[in-house]
Design a protein around this motif. Structure first.
Motif, PDB file in Angstrom:
ATOM      1  N   PRO A  25       8.063   4.310  -0.564  1.00 33.87           N
ATOM      2  CA  PRO A  25       8.806   3.333   0.603  1.00 33.87           C
ATOM      3  C   PRO A  25      10.338   3.169   0.536  1.00 33.87           C
ATOM      4  N   GLY A  26      10.543   2.424   1.441  1.00 33.74           N
ATOM      5  CA  GLY A  26      12.513   2.154   1.650  1.00 33.74           C
ATOM      6  C   GLY A  26      12.725   0.441   0.897  1.00 33.74           C
ATOM      7  N   SER A  27      13.607   0.376   0.777  1.00 31.73           N
ATOM      8  CA  SER A  27      14.538  -1.406   0.727  1.00 31.73           C
ATOM      9  C   SER A  27      13.204  -2.385   1.513  1.00 31.73           C
ATOM     10  N   CYS A  28      13.328  -3.794   0.340  1.00 30.66           N
ATOM     11  CA  CYS A  28      13.002  -4.423   0.572  1.00 30.66           C
ATOM     12  C   CYS A  28      11.066  -4.076   1.573  1.00 30.66           C
ATOM     13  N   SER A  29      10.904  -3.091   0.588  1.00 24.60           N
ATOM     14  CA  SER A  29       9.162  -3.176   1.148  1.00 24.60           C
ATOM     15  C   SER A  29       8.388  -2.043  -0.640  1.00 24.60           C
ATOM     16  N   THR A  30       7.159  -2.409  -0.400  1.00 25.89           N
ATOM     17  CA  THR A  30       6.138  -1.717  -1.094  1.00 25.89           C
ATOM     18  C   THR A  30       5.624  -1.370  -0.782  1.00 25.89           C
ATOM     19  N   GLY A  31       4.580  -0.082  -1.290  1.00 25.59           N
ATOM     20  CA  GLY A  31       3.672   0.572  -1.218  1.00 25.59           C
ATOM     21  C   GLY A  31       2.967   0.916  -0.171  1.00 25.59           C
ATOM     22  N   SER A  32       2.307  -0.519   0.109  1.00 26.10           N
ATOM     23  CA  SER A  32       1.832  -1.295   1.331  1.00 26.10           C
ATOM     24  C   SER A  32       2.637  -1.131   2.552  1.00 26.10           C
ATOM     25  N   ALA A  33       3.526  -0.366   2.380  1.00 28.79           N
ATOM     26  CA  ALA A  33       4.389  -0.429   3.516  1.00 28.79           C
ATOM     27  C   ALA A  33       4.051   1.395   4.553  1.00 28.79           C
ATOM     28  N   TRP A  34       2.997   1.702   3.691  1.00 33.21           N
ATOM     29  CA  TRP A  34       2.185   3.283   4.107  1.00 33.21           C
ATOM     30  C   TRP A  34       0.830   3.114   4.914  1.00 33.21           C
ATOM     31  N   ARG A  35       0.312   1.974   4.394  1.00 34.40           N
ATOM     32  CA  ARG A  35      -1.075   1.282   4.965  1.00 34.40           C
ATOM     33  C   ARG A  35      -0.996   1.822   6.223  1.00 34.40           C
ATOM     34  N   PRO A  36      -0.301   2.191   7.566  1.00 35.35           N
ATOM     35  CA  PRO A  36      -0.379   2.615   8.528  1.00 35.35           C
ATOM     36  C   PRO A  36      -0.581   4.032   8.624  1.00 35.35           C
ATOM     37  N   GLY A  44      -9.440  14.240   2.398  1.00 35.51           N
ATOM     38  CA  GLY A  44      -9.301  15.431   2.261  1.00 35.51           C
ATOM     39  C   GLY A  44      -7.779  15.399   1.627  1.00 35.51           C
ATOM     40  N   LEU A  45      -7.363  14.073   1.250  1.00 38.93           N
ATOM     41  CA  LEU A  45      -6.010  13.859   0.289  1.00 38.93           C
ATOM     42  C   LEU A  45      -6.501  12.953  -0.365  1.00 38.93           C
ATOM     43  N   ARG A  46      -5.179  13.505  -1.346  1.00 37.00           N
ATOM     44  CA  ARG A  46      -5.277  11.770  -2.913  1.00 37.00           C
ATOM     45  C   ARG A  46      -3.459  11.056  -1.897  1.00 37.00           C
ATOM     46  N   PHE A  47      -3.730  10.055  -1.768  1.00 36.46           N
ATOM     47  CA  PHE A  47      -2.102   9.195  -2.007  1.00 36.46           C
ATOM     48  C   PHE A  47      -2.176   8.679  -3.049  1.00 36.46           C
ATOM     49  N   VAL A  48      -0.631   7.956  -3.146  1.00 32.41           N
ATOM     50  CA  VAL A  48      -0.187   8.290  -4.371  1.00 32.41           C
ATOM     51  C   VAL A  48       1.089   7.295  -3.794  1.00 32.41           C
ATOM     52  N   THR A  49       1.196   6.074  -3.783  1.00 33.50           N
ATOM     53  CA  THR A  49       1.997   5.060  -3.262  1.00 33.50           C
ATOM     54  C   THR A  49       3.112   4.357  -4.586  1.00 33.50           C
ATOM     55  N   TYR A  55      11.467  -4.030  -6.092  1.00 31.23           N
ATOM     56  CA  TYR A  55      10.895  -4.397  -5.157  1.00 31.23           C
ATOM     57  C   TYR A  55       9.160  -4.182  -5.775  1.00 31.23           C
ATOM     58  N   GLY A  56       8.343  -4.961  -4.781  1.00 29.02           N
ATOM     59  CA  GLY A  56       7.358  -5.274  -5.750  1.00 29.02           C
ATOM     60  C   GLY A  56       6.662  -5.781  -7.625  1.00 29.02           C
ATOM     61  N   GLY A  57       6.074  -4.743  -8.198  1.00 29.86           N
ATOM     62  CA  GLY A  57       5.671  -4.485  -9.314  1.00 29.86           C
ATOM     63  C   GLY A  57       6.868  -3.605 -10.183  1.00 29.86           C
ATOM     64  N   THR A  58       8.037  -3.329  -9.204  1.00 27.93           N
ATOM     65  CA  THR A  58       8.486  -2.378 -10.363  1.00 27.93           C
ATOM     66  C   THR A  58      10.090  -3.301 -10.886  1.00 27.93           C
ATOM     67  N   ASP A  59      10.230  -2.974 -12.492  1.00 25.59           N
ATOM     68  CA  ASP A  59      11.447  -4.159 -12.296  1.00 25.59           C
ATOM     69  C   ASP A  59      12.768  -3.134 -12.669  1.00 25.59           C
ATOM     70  N   GLU A  60      13.532  -4.017 -12.393  1.00 26.27           N
ATOM     71  CA  GLU A  60      14.843  -3.372 -12.124  1.00 26.27           C
ATOM     72  C   GLU A  60      15.663  -3.286 -13.669  1.00 26.27           C
ATOM     73  N   ARG A  61      16.314  -1.795 -13.530  1.00 24.20           N
ATOM     74  CA  ARG A  61      16.889  -0.697 -14.217  1.00 24.20           C
ATOM     75  C   ARG A  61      18.473  -0.919 -13.134  1.00 24.20           C
ATOM     76  N   ARG A  62      18.850  -2.124 -12.531  1.00 22.45           N
ATOM     77  CA  ARG A  62      20.012  -1.252 -12.353  1.00 22.45           C
ATOM     78  C   ARG A  62      20.708  -2.818 -12.505  1.00 22.45           C
ATOM     79  N   THR A  63      21.831  -2.330 -12.911  1.00 26.57           N
ATOM     80  CA  THR A  63      23.147  -3.633 -13.069  1.00 26.57           C
ATOM     81  C   THR A  63      23.978  -3.266 -11.481  1.00 26.57           C
ATOM     82  N   ASP A  64      25.033  -4.059 -11.703  1.00 25.66           N
ATOM     83  CA  ASP A  64      26.403  -4.339 -10.311  1.00 25.66           C
ATOM     84  C   ASP A  64      27.423  -3.178 -11.107  1.00 25.66           C
ATOM     85  N   LEU A  65      27.221  -2.870 -12.364  1.00 26.15           N
ATOM     86  CA  LEU A  65      28.170  -1.870 -13.402  1.00 26.15           C
ATOM     87  C   LEU A  65      27.135  -0.143 -13.151  1.00 26.15           C
TER      88      LEU A  65
END
Length: 279
Positions: A25-36, A44-49, A55-65
């Protein structure tokens, strides 16, 4: 959930066997954005989000620097490795830019790549498209200024740039609230996008079958950036009539059709090529 030494990463699977499609997904979103999209794609497909950093449960690693896109790419590579097979990688918006970074790094096996309106201002600058590049810069400068001077809904400017005037106001309250809550993360996304060096030469090195898709009603600068991405990668390109940036919810049927066509057309040929290379 992936328990990584640098923090948790959202990971979710659905579907029954078959080719694996990783949807970013993009910014301000989570994997649930792909439900539609998932609900329309069929069996016949396996979907991974997953969700991007912060965002969501993914921890931030970046900093302003240190907002380098390599941090995003590493997270997505971990998701693809957990999927444990070559995948069809699909990214929307900033997720599309991250997917592009993964393809350029070439550290995980991809069968196909699909990019839906990646925010790629640097390719505009590299190709001398200064009026379109400046449209991005003027929007983000006003957005950053509004946030840093205390405008709680500063992100409205960015959302309406992408979706058209009134887009932010049209969203459900919970969606607007999440965008406001994650504004500081989105500012890092923009820093990351401007710092991501994209040149025609590096894009030409991407040999994975690629689809670049944009909305026919999107901002001219967004359309032009994605047209250039497609041109530099010799990708298949689609302009989706009547759609704008948030097409995975507003035009899910049409988006699913184009993605399915791209994946189906390329899957068996690419799976054989990747298997041969691995041996």
């Amino acid at each position: 959930m992936i328990e990584d030494r640098r923090g948790c990463i959202d990971y979710d699977e659905s579907g029954e066997g078959g080719p694996t499609v990783v949807l970013v997904p993009g910014s301000c979103s989570t994997g649930s954005a792909w439900r539609p999209i998932i609900s329309r794609w069929g069996s016949g497909l396996r979907f991974v989000t997953t969700s991007l950093l912060g965002y969501g449960g993914t921890d931030e690693r970046r900093t302003d620097l240190d907002a380098d896109i390599s941090h995003e790419a590493e997270v997505l590579e971990a998701v693809i490795r957990r999927a444990a097979c070559p995948v069809h990688l699909v990214g929307h918006s900033f997720g599309g830019l991250t997917a592009l970074a993964v393809a350029l790094r070439n550290k995980v096996p991809l069968l196909t790549l699909s990019i839906l309106e990646a925010p790629a201002p640097e390719i505009l600058r590299q190709m001398g498209e200064h009026s379109h590049y400046n449209a991005f810069r003027e929007m983000s400068a006003a957005y950053f200024h509004a946030f840093h001077t205390g405008n709680r809904e500063a992100i409205r400017q960015m959302i309406d740039f992408y979706g058209g005037e009134g887009t932010f106001a049209s969203w459900p309250r919970r969606v607007r609230d999440y965008a406001v809550e994650t504004t500081a993360v989105n500012l890092l996304d923009w820093t990351c996008a401007y710092d991501f060096s994209l040149t025609p030469a590096c894009l030409a090195r991407i040999l994975v079958p690629t689809l670049v898709l944009w909305g026919g009603e999107s901002h001219p600068a967004i359309k032009r950036a994605n047209q250039l991405l497609g041109q530099c990668m010799n990708a298949s390109t689609v302009s989706l009539e009547g759609a704008a940036h948030f097409m995975i919810s507003t035009h899910a049927e049409e988006v699913t059709r184009e993605l399915a066509r791209h994946v189906t057309r390329s899957h068996f040929t690419r799976a054989s090529e990747v298997s041969t290379a691995a041996t």
